[in-house]
Structures are given as structure tokens and as C-alpha cells.
Design an enzyme around this catalytic site. Structure first.
Site, mmCIF file in Angstrom:
data_model
loop_
_atom_site.group_PDB
_atom_site.id
_atom_site.type_symbol
_atom_site.label_atom_id
_atom_site.label_comp_id
_atom_site.label_asym_id
_atom_site.label_seq_id
_atom_site.Cartn_x
_atom_site.Cartn_y
_atom_site.Cartn_z
ATOM 1 N N ASP A 9 26.044 -4.828 -15.005
ATOM 2 C CA ASP A 9 27.385 -5.403 -14.909
ATOM 3 C C ASP A 9 28.379 -4.256 -15.028
ATOM 4 O OD1 ASP A 9 29.766 -6.746 -15.095
ATOM 5 O OD2 ASP A 9 29.284 -7.824 -16.934
ATOM 6 N N GLY A 11 31.813 -3.346 -15.253
ATOM 7 C CA GLY A 11 33.124 -3.908 -15.520
ATOM 8 C C GLY A 11 34.234 -2.884 -15.376
ATOM 9 N N LEU A 14 33.659 -1.104 -19.228
ATOM 10 C CA LEU A 14 32.297 -0.742 -19.611
ATOM 11 C C LEU A 14 31.281 -1.213 -18.587
ATOM 12 C CD1 LEU A 14 32.420 -1.715 -23.406
ATOM 13 C CD2 LEU A 14 32.363 0.607 -22.483
ATOM 14 N N LYS A 16 27.414 -2.470 -18.388
ATOM 15 C CA LYS A 16 26.348 -2.991 -19.236
ATOM 16 C C LYS A 16 25.050 -3.062 -18.432
ATOM 17 C CE LYS A 16 29.645 -5.375 -19.660
ATOM 18 N NZ LYS A 16 31.097 -5.224 -19.295
ATOM 19 N N GLU A 74 29.919 -12.417 -9.699
ATOM 20 C CA GLU A 74 30.172 -12.126 -11.107
ATOM 21 C C GLU A 74 30.233 -13.380 -11.972
ATOM 22 O OE1 GLU A 74 33.503 -9.881 -13.938
ATOM 23 O OE2 GLU A 74 33.783 -9.970 -11.757
ATOM 24 N N THR A 106 38.593 -6.937 -20.270
ATOM 25 C CA THR A 106 39.900 -6.315 -20.125
ATOM 26 C C THR A 106 40.974 -7.400 -20.101
ATOM 27 O OG1 THR A 106 38.868 -4.528 -18.845
ATOM 28 C CG2 THR A 106 41.263 -4.742 -18.707
ATOM 29 N N GLY A 129 42.239 -5.306 -22.912
ATOM 30 C CA GLY A 129 43.207 -4.333 -22.421
ATOM 31 C C GLY A 129 44.560 -4.492 -23.094
#
Length: 280
Positions: A9, A11, A14, A16, A74, A106, A129
Site C-alpha cells: 500500500d 500511501g 507511508l 506499507k 484502494e 493524511t 496531515g
């Protein structure tokens, strides 16, 4: 030789990664800004794996990877991963087959899972965020771990106006402990000095209450009592969890936080079972 599979994933903040070693699931997290390092780590640990990829930066990783890559929706991956984790942790009997998923990354995205189908209900620009950005504007701090530490030691509620403050001379029609206005106590701000800890604590409370309100209102409309909260923003952030849990229960719903919940998208991509998109 059996082929190795990865769920990734990618993002906005980050990346993952999930994979299996025997009967065990393994989890790894890396900054998406170091996308070349993510690609290098995969190449150095796996021999020609099949990668199931999802996330907002999946296209960026796909451009850089010379390995076979299959892109997964997603939202579908996230909801599939949450359902799998609920089953693994023995929580599905408590949430039921109908539940909300509030994914705080975020920003924040809210989904409704109903059996083997899902639907994105909405979202908000308020999320992790926001925590980083407002904390920096108010205090100059931009290190996430330091922000977490400061926020846990503050008294952010002193910057807010509560329902009880407004109904100061009579019994309020709703709980007096509810926040009526985040950062609304200007008169107190003029008279008193507040610390970095207080400011960041107030930001955390505002974020927690805002995203909880969205999830709870959606749960009410779709007639479920269960809200599952996931996302990297919750990692090591017990204060935010406590605010959200308390506020969710105050509104008459049940809050669930999943171990490894931030890996839901990567897990769903790995499994690649394909939840159906619901028509509500």
C-alpha cells in the site's frame, strides 16, 4: 518453485508492505518519499515476487518497479483488509457484518462494509496531515514523534468552548462536556499563556472529534452501531484513540481499533479477493 506474493500500500506519506513467512504475517513500513529504498528492499528480500499494489502513489511505484505488478482498487483493498483483520482477531461477531470503516491517513476516508460489499460514504481533508501541519504552524514542531509526546502532556480543552460553557446558567440539552467550538475560547487566550503541549493537544482533540462525528453520523444513517478506526495516524497515539473512543461511545456507538489496522490496504491487496462495490 512456489511464487512469492506481496501486498503493498503506497500511501501519500507511508508505504506499507505485508507478506507471509510460513504461517506468519510480516509487516514493514517505510516513508513513501524513499520509494527507491522501498523498491530496493523488495528486490533484496524476495526472488521475483508478484506484487499486488494499491494506494495513492501506486502509479509512482509501478513506474519504478521492474517486477510484475497488479494494481488493486484502494477502497476495495482497505475494506477487504479490515474484514480479514476482524475475522483474525475474533471481532467480527462484535462488529457484525455491517460496519463503518474510518481510515485516518493524511486525510480521512469513510466506508460502509455490508457483508461482501462496500461503499465509500465520504471523507475529509482533516487527518494526520492536519496534525502535522497545524502543529507546525502553532509550535514550529515538525517531528511526528515529538508532536505525539507534546500532545500527550497538554491541556487542549482549555482552548475550547464546551456546551457547558454556553449553558452556564441552566441544564444543557445535550452533554455539557461536548465541544461547542474548537479553539473558540478567545477571551481565555487573551488572558492566559498556553504551552506547545496545550496547542498540540487542542489540535489532536479537534481532529479526533471531527473524524468521529463524520463516522458516527454515517453509522447512524446506515443503521449500524460499529465504527472501525484504522490508519497510521493511530500508531503510538493513545491520546487520539482515547478521544475517539470516548466521543464515539458518548454518541451511542462502539469504537474498534485494529492491531495492524494501518496495513489493511496492503492486506486487502495481498488477498485480492475482490469485494463488490455496493449500490446504496
Amino acid at each position: 518453485m512456489n511464487r512469492e506474493y506481496l501486498g503493498v500500500d503506497v500511501g501519500g506519506t507511508l508505504s506499507k508492505i505485508v507478506y507471509t513467512t510460513g504461517d506468519y504475517w510480516e509487516y514493514k513500513k517505510m516513508p513513501t518519499t524513499q520509494i527507491n529504498a522501498v523498491d530496493h528492499w523488495i528486490n533484496s528480500h524476495f526472488n521475483n515476487p508478484v506484487i499486488h499494489i494499491t494506494g495513492g502513489k501506486a502509479g509512482l511505484f509501478t513506474q519504478k518497479s521492474a517486477l510484475p505488478v497488479k494494481k488493486i482498487n484502494e477502497f476495495e483493498a482497505t475494506c477487504e483488509g479490515v474484514r480479514w483483520l476482524l475475522e483474525e482477531k475474533g471481532l467480527l461477531s462484535r462488529t457484525g457484518s455491517r460496519f463503518m470503516v474510518t481510515n485516518v491517513g493524511t486525510g480521512t476516508s469513510i466506508h460502509f462494509v455490508n457483508g461482501d460489499s462496500y461503499e465509500r460514504i465520504g471523507g475529509s481533508g482533516v487527518g494526520g496531515g492536519t496534525l502535522l501541519g497545524l502543529s507546525y504552524l502553532l509550535t514550529g514542531e515538525d517531528n511526528y514523534d515529538e508532536i505525539l509526546t507534546l500532545g500527550q502532556n497538554g491541556k487542549g480543552e482549555n482552548l475550547n468552548i464546551t456546551v457547558g460553557d454556553i449553558y452556564s446558567h441552566e441544564v444543557p440539552p445535550i452533554s455539557g462536556d461536548l465541544t461547542a467550538s474548537n479553539f473558540g475560547n478567545v477571551s481565555r487566550m487573551k488572558e492566559e499563556s498556553f504551552s506547545k503541549e496545550d496547542y498540540i493537544s487542542a489540535v489532536v482533540r479537534m481532529i479526533g472529534e471531527t473524524i468521529t462525528t463524520m463516522g458516527v453520523q454515517a453509522a447512524e444513517r446506515l443503521k449500524t452501531d460499529s465504527v472501525v478506526y484504522i490508519g497510521s495516524t493511530f500508531s503510538h497515539h493513545d491520546t487520539l484513540k482515547d478521544i475517539i473512543k470516548g466521543y464515539t461511545e458518548l454518541r451511542g456507538k462502539k469504537a474498534f481499533f485494529l492491531e495492524h489496522g494501518e496495513y489493511s490496504g496492503a492486506i486487502g491487496a495481498f488477498l485480492n479477493k475482490g469485494l463488490k462495490k455496493a449500490i446504496l
